[in-house]
Write a protein that holds these residues in place. Structure first.
Motif, PDB file in Angstrom:
ATOM      1  N   ASP A   1       0.880  -1.178   0.000  1.00 38.09           N
ATOM      2  CA  ASP A   1       0.000   0.000   0.000  1.00 38.09           C
ATOM      3  C   ASP A   1       0.915   1.226   0.000  1.00 38.09           C
ATOM      4  O   ASP A   1       1.277   1.760   1.047  1.00 38.09           O
ATOM      5  CB  ASP A   1      -0.890  -0.020   1.241  1.00 38.09           C
ATOM      6  N   VAL A   2       1.302   1.644  -1.199  1.00 34.86           N
ATOM      7  CA  VAL A   2       2.355   2.635  -1.354  1.00 34.86           C
ATOM      8  C   VAL A   2       2.037   3.944  -0.630  1.00 34.86           C
ATOM      9  O   VAL A   2       2.875   4.490   0.091  1.00 34.86           O
ATOM     10  CB  VAL A   2       2.637   2.896  -2.852  1.00 34.86           C
ATOM     11  N   ASP A   3       0.849   4.447  -0.809  1.00 33.87           N
ATOM     12  CA  ASP A   3       0.514   5.746  -0.220  1.00 33.87           C
ATOM     13  C   ASP A   3       0.620   5.713   1.302  1.00 33.87           C
ATOM     14  O   ASP A   3       1.118   6.662   1.919  1.00 33.87           O
ATOM     15  CB  ASP A   3      -0.900   6.167  -0.632  1.00 33.87           C
ATOM     16  N   ARG A   4       0.177   4.627   1.908  1.00 35.82           N
ATOM     17  CA  ARG A   4       0.233   4.536   3.362  1.00 35.82           C
ATOM     18  C   ARG A   4       1.674   4.386   3.850  1.00 35.82           C
ATOM     19  O   ARG A   4       2.059   4.969   4.871  1.00 35.82           O
ATOM     20  CB  ARG A   4      -0.614   3.366   3.862  1.00 35.82           C
ATOM     21  N   VAL A   5       2.481   3.610   3.139  1.00 35.73           N
ATOM     22  CA  VAL A   5       3.876   3.445   3.530  1.00 35.73           C
ATOM     23  C   VAL A   5       4.630   4.760   3.400  1.00 35.73           C
ATOM     24  O   VAL A   5       5.419   5.136   4.278  1.00 35.73           O
ATOM     25  CB  VAL A   5       4.560   2.346   2.694  1.00 35.73           C
ATOM     26  N   VAL A   6       4.383   5.481   2.321  1.00 33.21           N
ATOM     27  CA  VAL A   6       5.028   6.781   2.138  1.00 33.21           C
ATOM     28  C   VAL A   6       4.637   7.729   3.275  1.00 33.21           C
ATOM     29  O   VAL A   6       5.492   8.451   3.829  1.00 33.21           O
ATOM     30  CB  VAL A   6       4.652   7.385   0.772  1.00 33.21           C
ATOM     31  N   LYS A   7       3.381   7.736   3.645  1.00 29.98           N
ATOM     32  CA  LYS A   7       2.932   8.580   4.749  1.00 29.98           C
ATOM     33  C   LYS A   7       3.654   8.225   6.045  1.00 29.98           C
ATOM     34  O   LYS A   7       4.081   9.105   6.799  1.00 29.98           O
ATOM     35  CB  LYS A   7       1.424   8.435   4.934  1.00 29.98           C
ATOM     36  N   TYR A   8       3.796   6.924   6.298  1.00 29.48           N
ATOM     37  CA  TYR A   8       4.506   6.478   7.503  1.00 29.48           C
ATOM     38  C   TYR A   8       5.960   6.943   7.474  1.00 29.48           C
ATOM     39  O   TYR A   8       6.469   7.475   8.469  1.00 29.48           O
ATOM     40  CB  TYR A   8       4.445   4.947   7.605  1.00 29.48           C
ATOM     41  N   ILE A   9       6.635   6.736   6.351  1.00 30.06           N
ATOM     42  CA  ILE A   9       8.047   7.118   6.253  1.00 30.06           C
ATOM     43  C   ILE A   9       8.228   8.614   6.495  1.00 30.06           C
ATOM     44  O   ILE A   9       9.076   9.040   7.296  1.00 30.06           O
ATOM     45  CB  ILE A   9       8.612   6.726   4.875  1.00 30.06           C
ATOM     46  N   LEU A  10       7.440   9.412   5.823  1.00 30.01           N
ATOM     47  CA  LEU A  10       7.587  10.867   5.953  1.00 30.01           C
ATOM     48  C   LEU A  10       7.254  11.348   7.359  1.00 30.01           C
ATOM     49  O   LEU A  10       7.794  12.370   7.817  1.00 30.01           O
ATOM     50  CB  LEU A  10       6.704  11.567   4.924  1.00 30.01           C
TER      51      LEU A  10
ATOM     52  N   ASN B   1      16.106   5.122   0.579  1.00 28.23           N
ATOM     53  CA  ASN B   1      16.110   3.902  -0.222  1.00 28.23           C
ATOM     54  C   ASN B   1      14.678   3.451  -0.503  1.00 28.23           C
ATOM     55  O   ASN B   1      14.299   3.183  -1.654  1.00 28.23           O
ATOM     56  CB  ASN B   1      16.883   2.818   0.533  1.00 28.23           C
ATOM     57  N   ALA B   2      13.855   3.376   0.548  1.00 30.05           N
ATOM     58  CA  ALA B   2      12.476   2.901   0.388  1.00 30.05           C
ATOM     59  C   ALA B   2      11.675   3.807  -0.539  1.00 30.05           C
ATOM     60  O   ALA B   2      10.941   3.327  -1.418  1.00 30.05           O
ATOM     61  CB  ALA B   2      11.801   2.801   1.755  1.00 30.05           C
ATOM     62  N   LEU B   3      11.793   5.106  -0.341  1.00 31.14           N
ATOM     63  CA  LEU B   3      11.055   6.034  -1.197  1.00 31.14           C
ATOM     64  C   LEU B   3      11.490   5.908  -2.654  1.00 31.14           C
ATOM     65  O   LEU B   3      10.665   5.997  -3.576  1.00 31.14           O
ATOM     66  CB  LEU B   3      11.251   7.468  -0.705  1.00 31.14           C
ATOM     67  N   SER B   4      12.774   5.676  -2.864  1.00 25.80           N
ATOM     68  CA  SER B   4      13.272   5.501  -4.227  1.00 25.80           C
ATOM     69  C   SER B   4      12.703   4.234  -4.855  1.00 25.80           C
ATOM     70  O   SER B   4      12.235   4.252  -6.003  1.00 25.80           O
ATOM     71  CB  SER B   4      14.805   5.449  -4.214  1.00 25.80           C
ATOM     72  N   LEU B   5      12.726   3.119  -4.124  1.00 25.18           N
ATOM     73  CA  LEU B   5      12.190   1.866  -4.650  1.00 25.18           C
ATOM     74  C   LEU B   5      10.700   1.975  -4.955  1.00 25.18           C
ATOM     75  O   LEU B   5      10.200   1.342  -5.893  1.00 25.18           O
ATOM     76  CB  LEU B   5      12.429   0.731  -3.653  1.00 25.18           C
ATOM     77  N   LEU B   6      10.005   2.788  -4.179  1.00 21.79           N
ATOM     78  CA  LEU B   6       8.564   2.973  -4.387  1.00 21.79           C
ATOM     79  C   LEU B   6       8.251   4.036  -5.433  1.00 21.79           C
ATOM     80  O   LEU B   6       7.083   4.265  -5.756  1.00 21.79           O
ATOM     81  CB  LEU B   6       7.896   3.352  -3.060  1.00 21.79           C
ATOM     82  N   GLY B   7       9.275   4.688  -5.953  1.00 22.30           N
ATOM     83  CA  GLY B   7       9.062   5.729  -6.954  1.00 22.30           C
ATOM     84  C   GLY B   7       8.450   6.993  -6.390  1.00 22.30           C
ATOM     85  O   GLY B   7       7.742   7.720  -7.090  1.00 22.30           O
ATOM     86  N   LYS B   8       8.752   7.283  -5.111  1.00 23.20           N
ATOM     87  CA  LYS B   8       8.122   8.417  -4.437  1.00 23.20           C
ATOM     88  C   LYS B   8       9.147   9.392  -3.835  1.00 23.20           C
ATOM     89  O   LYS B   8       8.842  10.083  -2.856  1.00 23.20           O
ATOM     90  CB  LYS B   8       7.184   7.916  -3.339  1.00 23.20           C
ATOM     91  N   LEU B   9      10.326   9.476  -4.418  1.00 23.54           N
ATOM     92  CA  LEU B   9      11.328  10.410  -3.899  1.00 23.54           C
ATOM     93  C   LEU B   9      10.861  11.859  -3.979  1.00 23.54           C
ATOM     94  O   LEU B   9      11.339  12.714  -3.229  1.00 23.54           O
ATOM     95  CB  LEU B   9      12.647  10.261  -4.671  1.00 23.54           C
ATOM     96  N   ASP B  10       9.931  12.131  -4.890  1.00 22.73           N
ATOM     97  CA  ASP B  10       9.444  13.500  -5.042  1.00 22.73           C
ATOM     98  C   ASP B  10       8.670  13.970  -3.819  1.00 22.73           C
ATOM     99  O   ASP B  10       8.445  15.178  -3.650  1.00 22.73           O
ATOM    100  CB  ASP B  10       8.556  13.604  -6.285  1.00 22.73           C
TER     101      ASP B  10
END
Length: 327
Positions: A105-114, A141-150
């Motif tokens: 669940d990319v959006d949720r993982v990105v939210k957690y990381i940030l 690393n995780a954000l890059s693999l998920l294509g969400k570095l932006d």
């Protein structure tokens, strides 16, 4: 002591670690907090040796997903454990290597990381707040693999890495901490992912990294410490990212790694004569791959994953390993 890589023994060693018998041992329960990382180490080691199908793919994916915390939006190291940035990265790496990243669940993982980035630009590993440049690397690393570095505040992140840079060119765990080879790797790799290697004091760091090699060929993590096979990756990867892997004696390092193999059970130890473990096995093998050891699969030193997977994702950076030799 062996002078060649014992691939069949190492494959059997890793297979045994994942078997039912090991789950009844005390050491299995005592290492539950490292389980997700151990699966990542095992899979990566097998892929480097060209035996990626040794462990059951579906079972591995099922285990990873059993560690998903629906409330937190991240992964734990073991079912019913607290989520952590490190285990979340390991889960993403495993799913990437198993071509199952669609399960995230990319959006949720990105939210957690940030949510773990601090005002200083550092990253906490979890809700309890410990910060370390390792966790910053996990996030990048995780954000890059998920294509969400932006989604990342790059300038704030890079500014914190700069604060962790020392007079000797190395990097520490936090701002003001002494330079350590593992933290040099995470900071250099994070800067490589962010296309900001210009922030590295490169001539000074080349010297510091090359000084990690001891007369027996092994590498240590900081001055006046013993050699350890895991630094075969931490140091070599940083030099590879900086295109300076020739600054160490690759033949002596290769001989040291091979001498740390357990010829009976398989696996690689921290140094000759000690008990092997999967942590030193993966990073010993990763070092050998970067050194061009024959018949191994190319490893990407930035992500510590097979290079072909990173290339297929379109995120390869400009590192350079030694040329692969033939048998």
């Amino acid at each position: 002591m062996s002078t060649s890589l014992l691939v069949p023994q190492h494959v059997a060693y890793i297979r045994a670690l994942s078997g039912d018998q090991s789950k009844h041992e005390l050491s299995y329960d005592r290492s539950a907090h490292l389980r997700m990382s151990a699966v990542y180490w095992s899979l990566t080691a097998l892929l480097i040796m060209g035996h990626g199908d040794t462990l059951d793919r579906d079972e591995m994916i099922d285990f990873v997903m059993s560690c998903w915390d629906e409330e937190a939006g991240a992964f734990s190291a073991h079912p019913d454990h607290d989520v952590h940035l490190r285990s979340t990265l390991s889960a993403i790496q495993i799913l990437s290597m198993q071509n199952a990243l669609n399960r995230v669940d990319v959006d949720r993982v990105v939210k957690y990381i940030l949510s773990l980035q601090q005002p200083s630009g550092s990253f906490a590993g979890d809700a309890f707040g410990e910060t370390d440049t390792r966790f910053l690397y996990c996030a990048v690393n995780a954000l890059s693999l998920l294509g969400k570095l932006d989604k990342l505040d790059v300038e704030k992140t890079v500014a914190y890495i700069k604060r962790c840079r020392n007079f000797d060119g190395g990097f520490g765990a936090v701002a003001g901490a002494e330079s350590h080879a593992s933290r040099v790797f995470v900071c250099v790799a994070a800067l490589a992912i962010l296309d900001r290697l210009d922030e590295v004091d490169q001539p000074t760091l080349y010297w510091w990294l090359s000084e990690r090699q001891l007369p027996n060929g092994g590498l240590n993590g900081r001055p006046e410490k013993l050699e350890d096979a895991c630094y075969s990756f931490w140091v070599s990867s940083a030099l590879s990212i900086l295109n300076k892997l020739t600054w160490i004696d690759s033949s002596k390092l290769e001989a040291f790694i091979l001498s740390a193999q357990n010829t009976e059970s398989g696996g690689i130890a921290d140094r000759p004569g000690n008990m092997p473990d999967v942590f030193h096995t993966i990073f010993g093998l990763a070092g050998l791959s970067l050194l061009g050891y024959p018949a191994l699969v190319d490893l990407d030193p930035v992500y510590c994953m097979p290079a072909s997977i990173i290339e297929n994702m379109g995120i390869r950076k400009g590192w350079k390993a030694l040329q692969r030799r033939t048998l």
